[in-house]
Design a protein around this motif. Structure first.
Motif, PDB file in Angstrom:
ATOM      1  N   MET A  39     -65.912 -42.538  -8.272  1.00 51.75           N
ATOM      2  CA  MET A  39     -64.661 -41.871  -8.573  1.00 51.75           C
ATOM      3  C   MET A  39     -64.146 -42.385  -9.918  1.00 51.75           C
ATOM      4  O   MET A  39     -64.108 -43.584 -10.152  1.00 51.75           O
ATOM      5  N   PRO A  40     -63.755 -41.478 -10.808  1.00 57.12           N
ATOM      6  CA  PRO A  40     -63.254 -41.910 -12.109  1.00 57.12           C
ATOM      7  C   PRO A  40     -61.936 -42.657 -11.978  1.00 57.12           C
ATOM      8  O   PRO A  40     -61.121 -42.353 -11.109  1.00 57.12           O
ATOM      9  N   GLN A  41     -61.772 -43.615 -12.848  1.00 58.76           N
ATOM     10  CA  GLN A  41     -60.538 -44.392 -12.850  1.00 58.76           C
ATOM     11  C   GLN A  41     -59.463 -43.618 -13.605  1.00 58.76           C
ATOM     12  O   GLN A  41     -59.729 -43.008 -14.631  1.00 58.76           O
ATOM     13  N   THR A  42     -58.261 -43.633 -13.059  1.00 58.59           N
ATOM     14  CA  THR A  42     -57.142 -42.986 -13.739  1.00 58.59           C
ATOM     15  C   THR A  42     -56.239 -44.049 -14.344  1.00 58.59           C
ATOM     16  O   THR A  42     -56.182 -45.177 -13.872  1.00 58.59           O
ATOM     17  N   PHE A  43     -55.559 -43.673 -15.391  1.00 51.06           N
ATOM     18  CA  PHE A  43     -54.671 -44.586 -16.099  1.00 51.06           C
ATOM     19  C   PHE A  43     -53.280 -43.978 -16.112  1.00 51.06           C
ATOM     20  O   PHE A  43     -52.932 -43.208 -16.996  1.00 51.06           O
ATOM     21  N   ASN A  44     -52.494 -44.315 -15.088  1.00 48.64           N
ATOM     22  CA  ASN A  44     -51.141 -43.790 -14.964  1.00 48.64           C
ATOM     23  C   ASN A  44     -50.069 -44.849 -15.181  1.00 48.64           C
ATOM     24  O   ASN A  44     -48.928 -44.509 -15.464  1.00 48.64           O
ATOM     25  N   THR A  45     -50.424 -46.109 -15.032  1.00 53.49           N
ATOM     26  CA  THR A  45     -49.446 -47.190 -15.135  1.00 53.49           C
ATOM     27  C   THR A  45     -50.024 -48.325 -15.969  1.00 53.49           C
ATOM     28  O   THR A  45     -51.248 -48.418 -16.145  1.00 53.49           O
ATOM     29  N   PRO A  46     -49.170 -49.213 -16.461  1.00 51.15           N
ATOM     30  CA  PRO A  46     -49.687 -50.384 -17.164  1.00 51.15           C
ATOM     31  C   PRO A  46     -50.659 -51.193 -16.296  1.00 51.15           C
ATOM     32  O   PRO A  46     -51.644 -51.732 -16.800  1.00 51.15           O
ATOM     33  N   ALA A  47     -50.397 -51.251 -14.996  1.00 51.79           N
ATOM     34  CA  ALA A  47     -51.278 -52.005 -14.098  1.00 51.79           C
ATOM     35  C   ALA A  47     -52.694 -51.428 -14.094  1.00 51.79           C
ATOM     36  O   ALA A  47     -53.669 -52.182 -13.960  1.00 51.79           O
ATOM     37  N   ASP A  48     -52.820 -50.118 -14.244  1.00 49.70           N
ATOM     38  CA  ASP A  48     -54.145 -49.504 -14.315  1.00 49.70           C
ATOM     39  C   ASP A  48     -54.914 -50.028 -15.528  1.00 49.70           C
ATOM     40  O   ASP A  48     -56.112 -50.315 -15.452  1.00 49.70           O
ATOM     41  N   TYR A  49     -54.221 -50.165 -16.639  1.00 52.86           N
ATOM     42  CA  TYR A  49     -54.853 -50.684 -17.856  1.00 52.86           C
ATOM     43  C   TYR A  49     -55.215 -52.158 -17.700  1.00 52.86           C
ATOM     44  O   TYR A  49     -56.281 -52.590 -18.156  1.00 52.86           O
ATOM     45  N   VAL A  50     -54.346 -52.915 -17.068  1.00 51.95           N
ATOM     46  CA  VAL A  50     -54.629 -54.335 -16.839  1.00 51.95           C
ATOM     47  C   VAL A  50     -55.842 -54.488 -15.914  1.00 51.95           C
ATOM     48  O   VAL A  50     -56.719 -55.315 -16.173  1.00 51.95           O
ATOM     49  N   ASP A  51     -55.897 -53.701 -14.869  1.00 55.07           N
ATOM     50  CA  ASP A  51     -57.049 -53.757 -13.964  1.00 55.07           C
ATOM     51  C   ASP A  51     -58.345 -53.448 -14.709  1.00 55.07           C
ATOM     52  O   ASP A  51     -59.361 -54.135 -14.532  1.00 55.07           O
ATOM     53  N   ALA A  52     -58.308 -52.424 -15.541  1.00 55.34           N
ATOM     54  CA  ALA A  52     -59.494 -52.071 -16.323  1.00 55.34           C
ATOM     55  C   ALA A  52     -59.832 -53.182 -17.316  1.00 55.34           C
ATOM     56  O   ALA A  52     -61.018 -53.493 -17.538  1.00 55.34           O
ATOM     57  N   ALA A  53     -58.814 -53.798 -17.908  1.00 57.58           N
ATOM     58  CA  ALA A  53     -59.054 -54.900 -18.844  1.00 57.58           C
ATOM     59  C   ALA A  53     -59.726 -56.073 -18.135  1.00 57.58           C
ATOM     60  O   ALA A  53     -60.674 -56.671 -18.665  1.00 57.58           O
ATOM     61  N   ARG A  54     -59.275 -56.385 -16.944  1.00 56.49           N
ATOM     62  CA  ARG A  54     -59.900 -57.477 -16.175  1.00 56.49           C
ATOM     63  C   ARG A  54     -61.351 -57.148 -15.849  1.00 56.49           C
ATOM     64  O   ARG A  54     -62.231 -58.008 -15.917  1.00 56.49           O
ATOM     65  N   GLU A  55     -61.600 -55.898 -15.485  1.00 58.07           N
ATOM     66  CA  GLU A  55     -62.968 -55.477 -15.185  1.00 58.07           C
ATOM     67  C   GLU A  55     -63.855 -55.610 -16.422  1.00 58.07           C
ATOM     68  O   GLU A  55     -64.986 -56.090 -16.338  1.00 58.07           O
ATOM     69  N   MET A  56     -63.341 -55.212 -17.575  1.00 56.50           N
ATOM     70  CA  MET A  56     -64.119 -55.328 -18.810  1.00 56.50           C
ATOM     71  C   MET A  56     -64.367 -56.799 -19.154  1.00 56.50           C
ATOM     72  O   MET A  56     -65.477 -57.168 -19.555  1.00 56.50           O
ATOM     73  N   ALA A  57     -63.367 -57.634 -18.981  1.00 47.01           N
ATOM     74  CA  ALA A  57     -63.537 -59.063 -19.251  1.00 47.01           C
ATOM     75  C   ALA A  57     -64.574 -59.668 -18.307  1.00 47.01           C
ATOM     76  O   ALA A  57     -65.426 -60.451 -18.738  1.00 47.01           O
ATOM     77  N   ASP A  58     -64.505 -59.288 -17.038  1.00 44.00           N
ATOM     78  CA  ASP A  58     -65.436 -59.829 -16.043  1.00 44.00           C
ATOM     79  C   ASP A  58     -66.872 -59.390 -16.287  1.00 44.00           C
ATOM     80  O   ASP A  58     -67.813 -60.073 -15.869  1.00 44.00           O
ATOM     81  N   THR A  59     -67.056 -58.261 -16.952  1.00 41.13           N
ATOM     82  CA  THR A  59     -68.410 -57.761 -17.195  1.00 41.13           C
ATOM     83  C   THR A  59     -68.890 -58.038 -18.616  1.00 41.13           C
ATOM     84  O   THR A  59     -69.883 -57.466 -19.067  1.00 41.13           O
ATOM     85  N   GLY A  60     -68.175 -58.917 -19.321  1.00 43.19           N
ATOM     86  CA  GLY A  60     -68.639 -59.364 -20.629  1.00 43.19           C
ATOM     87  C   GLY A  60     -68.286 -58.455 -21.791  1.00 43.19           C
ATOM     88  O   GLY A  60     -68.993 -58.425 -22.788  1.00 43.19           O
TER      89      GLY A  60
END
Length: 60
Positions: free
Chosen positions: A1-22
């Motif tokens: 399922m594609p990730q949606t970006f509706n709130t700042p928290a959505d961006y933070v979650d995606a940022a954490r995922e990107m950091a965790d995956t290098g």
């Protein structure tokens, strides 16, 4: 399922995922977007502190 970006928290979650995956550069860019969308300056500063680095945005 594609990730949606509706709130700042959505961006933070995606940022954490990107950091965790290098992908620290993508993480920083997503964190900057989250901070821009956060109305509280203290919260925005905490978001940016979690993802250190210089801004790589190219603004006109």
């Amino acid at each position: 399922m594609p990730q949606t970006f509706n709130t700042p928290a959505d961006y933070v979650d995606a940022a954490r995922e990107m950091a965790d995956t290098g992908h620290p550069t993508l993480a920083r860019l997503l964190a900057e977007e989250a901070a821009d969308r956060t109305p509280d300056p203290d919260t925005a500063a905490r978001i940016l502190a979690e993802f250190p680095g210089h801004s790589l945005r190219q603004e006109d």
